[in-house]
Enzyme design. Structure first.
Site, PDB file in Angstrom:
ATOM      1  CB  SER A  45      -0.910   0.001   1.226  1.00  0.00           C
ATOM      2  OG  SER A  45      -0.140  -0.116   2.408  1.00  0.00           O
ATOM      3  CG  ASN A 132      -3.655  -4.506  13.266  1.00  0.00           C
ATOM      4  OD1 ASN A 132      -3.165  -4.424  12.144  1.00  0.00           O
ATOM      5  ND2 ASN A 132      -4.040  -5.662  13.799  1.00  0.00           N
ATOM      6  CB  THR A 177     -40.424  27.280  -7.215  1.00  0.00           C
ATOM      7  OG1 THR A 177     -41.543  27.824  -7.923  1.00  0.00           O
ATOM      8  CG2 THR A 177     -40.185  28.097  -5.952  1.00  0.00           C
ATOM      9  CG  HIS A 178     -41.690  23.932  -9.982  1.00  0.00           C
ATOM     10  ND1 HIS A 178     -42.023  22.634  -9.670  1.00  0.00           N
ATOM     11  CD2 HIS A 178     -42.304  24.702  -9.048  1.00  0.00           C
ATOM     12  CE1 HIS A 178     -42.822  22.622  -8.624  1.00  0.00           C
ATOM     13  NE2 HIS A 178     -43.002  23.868  -8.213  1.00  0.00           N
ATOM     14  CE  LYS A 305     -20.295  26.602 -26.540  1.00  0.00           C
ATOM     15  NZ  LYS A 305     -20.540  25.231 -26.980  1.00  0.00           N
ATOM     16  CG  ASN A 307     -17.580  25.808 -23.689  1.00  0.00           C
ATOM     17  OD1 ASN A 307     -18.634  26.340 -24.042  1.00  0.00           O
ATOM     18  ND2 ASN A 307     -16.820  25.102 -24.493  1.00  0.00           N
ATOM     19  CD  GLU A 312     -19.531  22.579 -18.754  1.00  0.00           C
ATOM     20  OE1 GLU A 312     -20.002  21.684 -19.467  1.00  0.00           O
ATOM     21  OE2 GLU A 312     -18.758  23.447 -19.203  1.00  0.00           O
ATOM     22  CE1 TYR A 339      -5.921  -3.136   9.303  1.00  0.00           C
ATOM     23  CE2 TYR A 339      -5.139  -5.371   8.923  1.00  0.00           C
ATOM     24  CZ  TYR A 339      -5.222  -4.051   8.530  1.00  0.00           C
ATOM     25  OH  TYR A 339      -4.632  -3.647   7.371  1.00  0.00           O
ATOM     26  CD  GLN A 344      -2.693  -2.388   2.624  1.00  0.00           C
ATOM     27  OE1 GLN A 344      -1.950  -2.571   3.564  1.00  0.00           O
ATOM     28  NE2 GLN A 344      -2.534  -3.006   1.466  1.00  0.00           N
ATOM     29  CE  LYS A 347      -4.067   3.480   5.534  1.00  0.00           C
ATOM     30  NZ  LYS A 347      -4.644   2.156   5.163  1.00  0.00           N
TER      31      LYS A 347
HETATM   32  N1  ARG Z   1      -0.931  -1.123   5.631  1.00  0.00           N
HETATM   33  C1  ARG Z   1      -1.859  -1.623   6.595  1.00  0.00           C
HETATM   34  C2  ARG Z   1      -3.187  -0.874   6.476  1.00  0.00           C
HETATM   35  O1  ARG Z   1      -3.206   0.146   5.916  1.00  0.00           O
HETATM   36  C3  ARG Z   1      -1.311  -1.488   7.963  1.00  0.00           C
HETATM   37  C4  ARG Z   1      -1.883  -2.458   8.956  1.00  0.00           C
HETATM   38  C5  ARG Z   1      -1.413  -3.822   8.648  1.00  0.00           C
HETATM   39  N2  ARG Z   1      -1.756  -4.714   9.687  1.00  0.00           N
HETATM   40  C6  ARG Z   1      -1.677  -6.031   9.518  1.00  0.00           C
HETATM   41  N3  ARG Z   1      -2.009  -6.783  10.514  1.00  0.00           N
HETATM   42  N4  ARG Z   1      -1.297  -6.552   8.386  1.00  0.00           N
HETATM   43  O2  ARG Z   1      -4.188  -1.306   6.928  1.00  0.00           O
END
Ligand code: ARG
Length: 488
Positions: A45, A132, A177-178, A305, A307, A312, A339, A344, A347
């Protein structure tokens, strides 16, 4: 093979982990084989979570300091760790950090580099914590910053809207309105409606921040730890109000990210509505607003034009933010405690939504500040479409004591007449009006016409220019004052 390579710095040893089939760089003890290339690819990741480096280092600094204070590691180890972490922060900031996919994520990348810099002391940093609780802490810190940034940007857009509202407090335009002309309003009143929406968004962001602000650090993998850690110390060092109460919840909760995305989705909704109005208003049919050249684009085929692409795109990007919210809800749905690696995936949607929203807010703030309103055209439009018919009906009720339903009917007939004559209500003669309702006097002309109409709307929250001026001043106080962060 592995023993010989084990003497090399962790990073070098890892570079070919997947291809050479050597032991896992991270959990070498247990493993006889390195990850398959595809395992490394799906597992890593780092390309996404490297953005957590500031938060990861802050949390590690707080953790190391706490460990030393609690006598779990030595003071000198803690100092070495801190110095190493600060150096790493500098390396990442200057793009001189060797990110390695074999090390999976930002946490392992930083820890491995720390080992290269400070040696064995680095290995003590991970005492009494797990990735975790580490990632849960880092991510909360990141989202907290995002909420604070969101508040600042929303406030800047409010400031731009309020400034325009003050300037156009009495400028007439059709209210819809509308999307049909309904009653005249002032442009200032219309713009202040958005200030209210954004004010609610800011209040939702503050609300989300309050619930987010508990610290997962020290929950360790899921069950807590046998080390005598001080969770209050790390929580307060990182600006949290308190530690999370339950270790399982601490590592498995992503509500804060979902709430952030829900706030973001509603902000995006509001922006898309304003964007749509800019698109409509800048069309030739409305001609209410002109964006500067710098905020429009031309067409590659049609020379005439201009735009409103930025508007948009703001309108469209709302879809992306909603998608982020749906993604994270779907990722979290049905996950058993505590967990799971699924998490993961939390994010990327959050980072994407935050970046998208930042950009949309910046673009919208510039458009609002730079738009030129064609107030003459707006005023002319306000006079069309019998937008003061309600005023006429109200006058019949007030002056002639007609029941409202009867007044509505009479006004309808007058509108029909004006339509046939192709003129406005105020252009009908008194005798023409009296032919329909004999009680009408010349006083009626005082309520006809959009200027008279808006001036009469003095009820609380109404569009009368005097109200709008007061409302703009109030909005300045309510939303742009210095103590905004404390407002509930
Ligand atoms: N890169 C992991 C995440 O974003 C970190 C946690 C990993 N924990 C594990 N037990 N593998 O979630």
């Amino acid at each position: 093979m592995t023993t010989k390579k084990a003497k090399q710095p962790l990073g070098k040893r890892n570079r070919k982990a997947s291809s050479s089939g050597e032991t896992s760089p991270i959990w070498g003890g247990r493993y006889g084989q390195g990850p398959a290339a595809v395992m490394e690819r799906i597992n890593a990741s780092i390309d996404v979570d490297r953005r957590l480096y500031v938060q990861d280092i802050a949390a590690s600094l707080a953790h190391a300091r706490m460990l030393a204070k609690a006598g779990i590691i030595s003071e000198s180890d803690s100092r070495a760790i801190a110095a190493g972490l600060k150096r790493i922060e500098g390396e990442i900031a200057k793009a001189r950090f060797p990110f390695r996919r074999a090390l999976e994520d930002i946490h392992m990348n930083i820890e491995a580099r720390l080992a290269e810099i400070v040696g064995p002391a680095a290995g003590r940093l991970h005492t009494a914590r797990s990735r975790n609780d580490q990632v849960a802490t880092d991510f909360r810190l990141w989202v907290r910053d995002a909420l604070d940034g969101l508040d600042r940007r929303l406030k800047a857009l409010q400031a731009a809207l309020i400034a325009r509202a003050e300037r156009h407090a009495s400028a007439l335009m059709p209210g819809y309105t509308h999307l049909q002309a309904a009653q005249p309003v002032t442009l200032g009143h219309h713009l202040l409606a958005y200030v209210e929406m954004l004010g609610r968004d800011r209040s939702r962001a503050r609300d989300c921040r309050r619930r987010l602000n508990e610290c997962p650090l020290g929950a360790a993998a899921l069950a807590g730890t046998s080390f005598p850690i001080d969770r209050n110390a790390t929580a307060s060092a990182l600006g949290f109000d308190r530690p999370c109460a339950n270790s399982l919840d601490a590592v498995s909760d992503r509500d804060f990210a979902i709430e952030y995305l829900a706030v973001a989705a509603l902000v995006a909704t509001h922006l898309s509505r304003l964007a749509e109005e800019i698109v409509l208003w800048s069309s030739g049919h409305f001609g209410f607003v002109r964006l500067p050249d710098s905020l429009t684009t031309g067409s590659s085929i049609m020379p005439q034009k201009r735009n409103p692409d930025a508007a948009e795109l703001v309108r469209a990007k709302a879809g992306r933010v909603f998608g982020a919210l749906m993604t994270l809800l779907a990722v979290m749905k049905g996950l058993p405690l505590a967990y799971a690696k699924d998490m993961q995936e939390d994010k990327e949607p959050v980072f994407d939504a935050a970046g998208t929203l930042d950009l949309c807010l910046a673009a919208m703030t510039e458009m609002v500040a730079a738009a030129e309103f064609d107030t003459a055209r707006m005023k002319a439009a306000a006079a069309r479409g019998f937008a003061t018919a309600t005023d006429l009906a109200d006058w019949l009720v007030r002056a002639l004591r007609l029941p409202f339903r009867r007044a509505h009917h009479v006004t309808g007939r007058l509108v029909k007449l004006a339509e046939a004559r192709n003129c406005g209500l105020e252009d009908l003669s008194l005798s023409e009006m009296r032919a329909i309702e004999p009680g009408i006097t010349k006083d009626v002309f005082r309520v006809l016409g959009p200027g008279n109409s808006v001036r009469s709307r003095v009820s609380l929250g109404g569009t009368a220019p005097a109200n709008v001026k007061r409302a703009a001043a109030e909005a300045r106080r309510r939303f742009l004052g210095r103590d905004q962060s404390k407002r509930a």
